[in-house]
Design a protein around this motif. Structure first.
Motif, PDB file in Angstrom:
ATOM      1  N   VAL B 212     -27.447   0.605  64.061  1.00  0.00           N
ATOM      2  CA  VAL B 212     -27.853  -0.391  65.027  1.00  0.00           C
ATOM      3  C   VAL B 212     -27.675   0.065  66.475  1.00  0.00           C
ATOM      4  N   ILE B 213     -26.721   0.940  66.735  1.00  0.00           N
ATOM      5  CA  ILE B 213     -26.493   1.374  68.121  1.00  0.00           C
ATOM      6  C   ILE B 213     -27.703   2.153  68.659  1.00  0.00           C
ATOM      7  N   PRO B 214     -28.247   3.129  67.900  1.00  0.00           N
ATOM      8  CA  PRO B 214     -29.494   3.747  68.381  1.00  0.00           C
ATOM      9  C   PRO B 214     -30.637   2.739  68.487  1.00  0.00           C
ATOM     10  N   LEU B 215     -30.674   1.774  67.554  1.00  0.00           N
ATOM     11  CA  LEU B 215     -31.725   0.749  67.597  1.00  0.00           C
ATOM     12  C   LEU B 215     -31.638  -0.076  68.880  1.00  0.00           C
ATOM     13  N   ALA B 216     -30.423  -0.424  69.284  1.00  0.00           N
ATOM     14  CA  ALA B 216     -30.246  -1.223  70.498  1.00  0.00           C
ATOM     15  C   ALA B 216     -30.739  -0.449  71.715  1.00  0.00           C
ATOM     16  N   LEU B 217     -30.504   0.861  71.709  1.00  0.00           N
ATOM     17  CA  LEU B 217     -30.968   1.722  72.798  1.00  0.00           C
ATOM     18  C   LEU B 217     -32.503   1.766  72.817  1.00  0.00           C
ATOM     19  N   ILE B 218     -33.103   1.891  71.631  1.00  0.00           N
ATOM     20  CA  ILE B 218     -34.570   1.872  71.520  1.00  0.00           C
ATOM     21  C   ILE B 218     -35.104   0.529  72.024  1.00  0.00           C
ATOM     22  N   GLY B 219     -34.444  -0.549  71.619  1.00  0.00           N
ATOM     23  CA  GLY B 219     -34.871  -1.891  72.013  1.00  0.00           C
ATOM     24  C   GLY B 219     -34.890  -2.046  73.522  1.00  0.00           C
ATOM     25  N   ALA B 220     -33.810  -1.597  74.162  1.00  0.00           N
ATOM     26  CA  ALA B 220     -33.722  -1.716  75.623  1.00  0.00           C
ATOM     27  C   ALA B 220     -34.814  -0.873  76.284  1.00  0.00           C
ATOM     28  N   THR B 221     -35.022   0.347  75.768  1.00  0.00           N
ATOM     29  CA  THR B 221     -36.031   1.241  76.353  1.00  0.00           C
ATOM     30  C   THR B 221     -37.435   0.648  76.234  1.00  0.00           C
ATOM     31  N   VAL B 222     -37.769   0.181  75.028  1.00  0.00           N
ATOM     32  CA  VAL B 222     -39.106  -0.386  74.800  1.00  0.00           C
ATOM     33  C   VAL B 222     -39.306  -1.629  75.661  1.00  0.00           C
ATOM     34  N   ALA B 223     -38.248  -2.450  75.780  1.00  0.00           N
ATOM     35  CA  ALA B 223     -38.349  -3.666  76.587  1.00  0.00           C
ATOM     36  C   ALA B 223     -38.631  -3.325  78.045  1.00  0.00           C
ATOM     37  N   GLU B 224     -38.118  -2.174  78.494  1.00  0.00           N
ATOM     38  CA  GLU B 224     -38.330  -1.764  79.889  1.00  0.00           C
ATOM     39  C   GLU B 224     -39.771  -1.328  80.159  1.00  0.00           C
ATOM     40  N   TRP B 225     -40.490  -0.971  79.086  1.00  0.00           N
ATOM     41  CA  TRP B 225     -41.904  -0.637  79.250  1.00  0.00           C
ATOM     42  C   TRP B 225     -42.684  -1.827  79.805  1.00  0.00           C
ATOM     43  N   PHE B 226     -42.275  -3.021  79.389  1.00  0.00           N
ATOM     44  CA  PHE B 226     -43.091  -4.199  79.644  1.00  0.00           C
ATOM     45  C   PHE B 226     -42.869  -4.787  81.028  1.00  0.00           C
ATOM     46  N   SER B 227     -41.686  -4.608  81.574  1.00  0.00           N
ATOM     47  CA  SER B 227     -41.431  -5.239  82.869  1.00  0.00           C
ATOM     48  C   SER B 227     -40.310  -4.536  83.603  1.00  0.00           C
ATOM     49  N   GLY B 228     -40.287  -4.739  84.872  1.00  0.00           N
ATOM     50  CA  GLY B 228     -39.190  -4.238  85.681  1.00  0.00           C
ATOM     51  C   GLY B 228     -39.404  -2.816  86.152  1.00  0.00           C
ATOM     52  N   ASP B 229     -38.533  -2.378  87.073  1.00  0.00           N
ATOM     53  CA  ASP B 229     -38.654  -1.025  87.614  1.00  0.00           C
ATOM     54  C   ASP B 229     -37.344  -0.265  87.472  1.00  0.00           C
ATOM     55  N   ARG B 230     -36.523  -0.725  86.534  1.00  0.00           N
ATOM     56  CA  ARG B 230     -35.239  -0.059  86.334  1.00  0.00           C
ATOM     57  C   ARG B 230     -35.120   0.390  84.880  1.00  0.00           C
ATOM     58  N   GLY B 231     -34.362   1.437  84.677  1.00  0.00           N
ATOM     59  CA  GLY B 231     -34.100   1.903  83.318  1.00  0.00           C
ATOM     60  C   GLY B 231     -35.044   3.017  82.896  1.00  0.00           C
ATOM     61  N   LEU B 232     -34.622   3.780  81.872  1.00  0.00           N
ATOM     62  CA  LEU B 232     -35.383   4.956  81.441  1.00  0.00           C
ATOM     63  C   LEU B 232     -36.736   4.569  80.863  1.00  0.00           C
ATOM     64  N   GLY B 233     -36.838   3.370  80.275  1.00  0.00           N
ATOM     65  CA  GLY B 233     -38.123   2.909  79.742  1.00  0.00           C
ATOM     66  C   GLY B 233     -39.168   2.826  80.847  1.00  0.00           C
ATOM     67  N   SER B 234     -38.792   2.261  81.981  1.00  0.00           N
ATOM     68  CA  SER B 234     -39.762   2.148  83.078  1.00  0.00           C
ATOM     69  C   SER B 234     -40.023   3.517  83.718  1.00  0.00           C
ATOM     70  N   VAL B 235     -38.994   4.376  83.746  1.00  0.00           N
ATOM     71  CA  VAL B 235     -39.197   5.758  84.226  1.00  0.00           C
ATOM     72  C   VAL B 235     -40.253   6.452  83.367  1.00  0.00           C
ATOM     73  N   ILE B 236     -40.153   6.259  82.052  1.00  0.00           N
ATOM     74  CA  ILE B 236     -41.093   6.897  81.119  1.00  0.00           C
ATOM     75  C   ILE B 236     -42.518   6.382  81.351  1.00  0.00           C
ATOM     76  N   ILE B 237     -42.654   5.059  81.496  1.00  0.00           N
ATOM     77  CA  ILE B 237     -43.990   4.474  81.677  1.00  0.00           C
ATOM     78  C   ILE B 237     -44.629   4.958  82.985  1.00  0.00           C
ATOM     79  N   VAL B 238     -43.843   4.947  84.056  1.00  0.00           N
ATOM     80  CA  VAL B 238     -44.382   5.387  85.357  1.00  0.00           C
ATOM     81  C   VAL B 238     -44.774   6.861  85.293  1.00  0.00           C
ATOM     82  N   ALA B 239     -43.890   7.697  84.704  1.00  0.00           N
ATOM     83  CA  ALA B 239     -44.165   9.129  84.583  1.00  0.00           C
ATOM     84  C   ALA B 239     -45.403   9.362  83.727  1.00  0.00           C
ATOM     85  N   HIS B 240     -45.550   8.556  82.687  1.00  0.00           N
ATOM     86  CA  HIS B 240     -46.700   8.662  81.795  1.00  0.00           C
ATOM     87  C   HIS B 240     -47.985   8.353  82.559  1.00  0.00           C
TER      88      HIS B 240
END
Lengths: 270, 283
Positions: B212-240
């Motif tokens: 579950v710990i890796p899953l929680a990290l995945i969850g936070a990252t994927v959630a960052e794709w959808f909104s906000g400008d903070r976190g590695l998920g949003s870094v990935i989307i912007v870089a993409h």
């Protein structure tokens, strides 16, 4: 016997309801355990002897009849920590050291005081494990674990000790050594003991009386008083009187107490 | 001044064996850890070298696959940048994990003690589990905005079900003899829970935590794709979106480091707390 009764089992019926149909485990069992006596219950597997022991300790409730420990419900005796249980499986807590396991019953209901530690240490030396106080159960042999289980039940000084095949899981050599250990400890403490066992020799060696049970439904075929002098010393197993008792119980177990040559309601030896 | 020097000599020679001993002991303790670290590290280096040569030989453009040297250059050049965004994702993921696991344990306590309660809650828990999280994520943004909260919530949702299932099984798998013994000395249900059920469930809980710990990290990252400008998920989307592959790979690299750190932390805690369990005794 004129001694006061410690445990009174009166016309107990115990029925288990299961998917495959009801099971009558005990049918009209009546038994008295005297104060300070060592009583063994012997019988083949599935004859209800463990159920009888659990009823005495308040871990099961009877379908009919009643069980009294010192005149009140077994639950009341539990409340005052008057019942010490020892099971076939030592059932120690693996994350606790030997000492912490022995202290467990004192910690329950927050009754541990400053005397707890020395008391645990004294009990551990009684069972010969004082050097193993800081060991974990997985570091001990089967016989040592069972001695810890015994110490755990002696530490809070219950007046009644209920043992369910306490030596059943041990190998033959450890087992015969542990019998004398048990004998020594009991002769020093003189608690009321009820022990369930498969072994006739064990029952005769340790007990004042042996209750022989027959299976399906569980009934008491006979109760035999073992009139051998105490303290009982190693070598007693080869004496004729001892062997007579063994043979008599063996015959009772085989005939189920019905129509065999050695049956009858006599409790004394021929 | 000869005298003190002569006096010092024996003390030095007396000290050196003890230094040598402690150094040897430290080395001995480090050797198994090195045994775990060195082989995968060598494999990683070989893979990196092959990758580097392949990218150079085939003249692959950076916006398709960047050379490892370019990724490392970007990563170490923007260390504080990746660390800051990594910290946001780590915080969201772990707060979600704590909430999800804590909630699951509380539900499990109630459900393990009563079959009717278990029967009424379990279908709802399964409903939470089977609903794809990507379907809920945009909804959470509408409800809870662009901050950390929807990310924490998604990490908590992913954590909840596996912990719930293992906690229920764990709370019920206790030594029946130990249970009988505690009952026979008048232990209350609360005492039985604290002294027997809870410790017995730890190996089951840790088995869930590892998933579950890796899953929680995945969850936070994927959630960052959808909104906000903070976190590695949003870094990935912007870089993409900018085809900035070195940044994207560096973000992935940061996530991997965080994942390894959390896994190791879980492993150490598990060994500490469940040293008594069969799974740790069998060798």
């Amino acid at each position: 016997m004129s001694l006061p009764h410690h445990v009174t089992v009166e016309s107990i019926v115990k029925r288990f309801t299961a998917k495959g149909g009801d099971l009558l485990a005990l049918d009209n069992v009546t038994l008295d355990v005297c104060d300070g006596e060592f009583l063994s219950i012997i019988g083949v597997s599935g004859c209800g002897k463990t159920t009888l022991l659990r009823l005495m300790g308040g871990l099961e409730t009877p379908t009919a009849g009643k069980v009294l420990v010192k005149g009140s419900e077994p639950r009341e005796a539990q409340r005052h920590k008057q019942i010490g249980f020892v099971f076939q499986d030592p059932s120690l807590l693996p994350w606790r050291t030997v000492q912490q396991n022995v202290l467990l019953p004192l910690q329950v209901n927050r009754q541990q005081d400053a005397a707890g530690h020395p008391r645990a240490q004294a009990i551990l030396s009684t069972v010969g494990l004082e050097e193993f106080a800081q060991y974990y159960p997985h570091q001990l042999s089967g016989g040592m674990k069972q001695r810890v289980a015994l110490a755990r039940s002696l530490v809070f000084d219950p007046s009644l000790l209920l043992m369910d095949e306490p030596l059943g899981a041990l190998d033959e050599l450890t087992r015969s050594a542990m019998r004398y250990e048990l004998l020594r400890i009991w002769e020093a403490s003189r608690k009321t003991v009820v022990m369930v066992t498969h072994s006739i020799a064990e029952a005769v060696l340790l007990s004042d009386r042996v209750a022989v049970m027959t299976p399906r439904p569980g009934r008491i075929a006979d109760i035999i008083a073992i009139d051998l002098p105490r303290p009982r010393k190693p070598g007693i197993e080869r004496e004729p009187a001892f062997l007579d008792y063994v043979e008599r119980i063996q015959r009772l177990l085989m005939t189920g107490g019905h129509g065999g040559p050695a049956t009858g309601r006599t409790t004394a030896l021929r | 001044m000869d005298q003190p020097l002569a006096e010092q000599l024996p003390s030095v020679s007396a000290q050196s064996p003890s230094i040598g001993r402690s150094a040897r002991r430290a080395l001995k303790a480090a050797v198994p850890a090195l045994g775990y670290l060195i082989p995968p590290l060598i494999a990683l280096i070989i893979a990196g070298v092959v990758w580097e040569f392949w990218v150079r030989a085939a003249d692959t453009p950076t916006y398709i696959v960047p050379a490892p040297t370019k990724v490392l250059d970007r990563f170490f050049g923007g260390l504080s940048y990746f660390w800051w965004h990594g910290w946001v994702t780590l915080y969201e993921g772990m707060l979600g994990f704590a909430l999800g696991a804590g909630g699951a344990v509380l539900f499990a306590i109630v459900m393990a003690s009563s079959r009717p309660v278990e029967k009424s809650i379990m279908p709802l828990a399964i409903l939470v589990k089977v609903t794809p999280i990507v379907a809920i994520a945009p909804l959470f943004t509408i409800w809870f905005g662009f901050g950390s909260f929807p990310k924490v919530l998604i990490a908590a949702f992913l954590t909840f079900y596996p912990v719930l299932i293992n906690a229920i099984v764990g709370f019920r798998s206790m030594n029946p003899g130990a249970h009988d013994f505690l009952r026979s000395v008048n232990a209350s249900p609360a005492e039985i829970f604290l002294r027997l059920r809870m410790p017995s469930s730890l190996p089951y809980l840790f088995a869930a935590f590892r998933i579950v710990i890796p899953l929680a990290l995945i969850g936070a990252t994927v959630a960052e794709w959808f909104s906000g400008d903070r976190g590695l998920g949003s870094v990935i989307i912007v870089a993409h979106n900018n085809l900035d592959m070195p940044t994207l790979f560096s973000a992935i690299f940061t996530l991997a480091i965080i994942g390894i750190g959390l896994t190791m932390l879980t492993w150490v805690l598990e060994k500490r707390l469940t040293f008594w369990h069969e799974s740790n005794l069998a060798r």
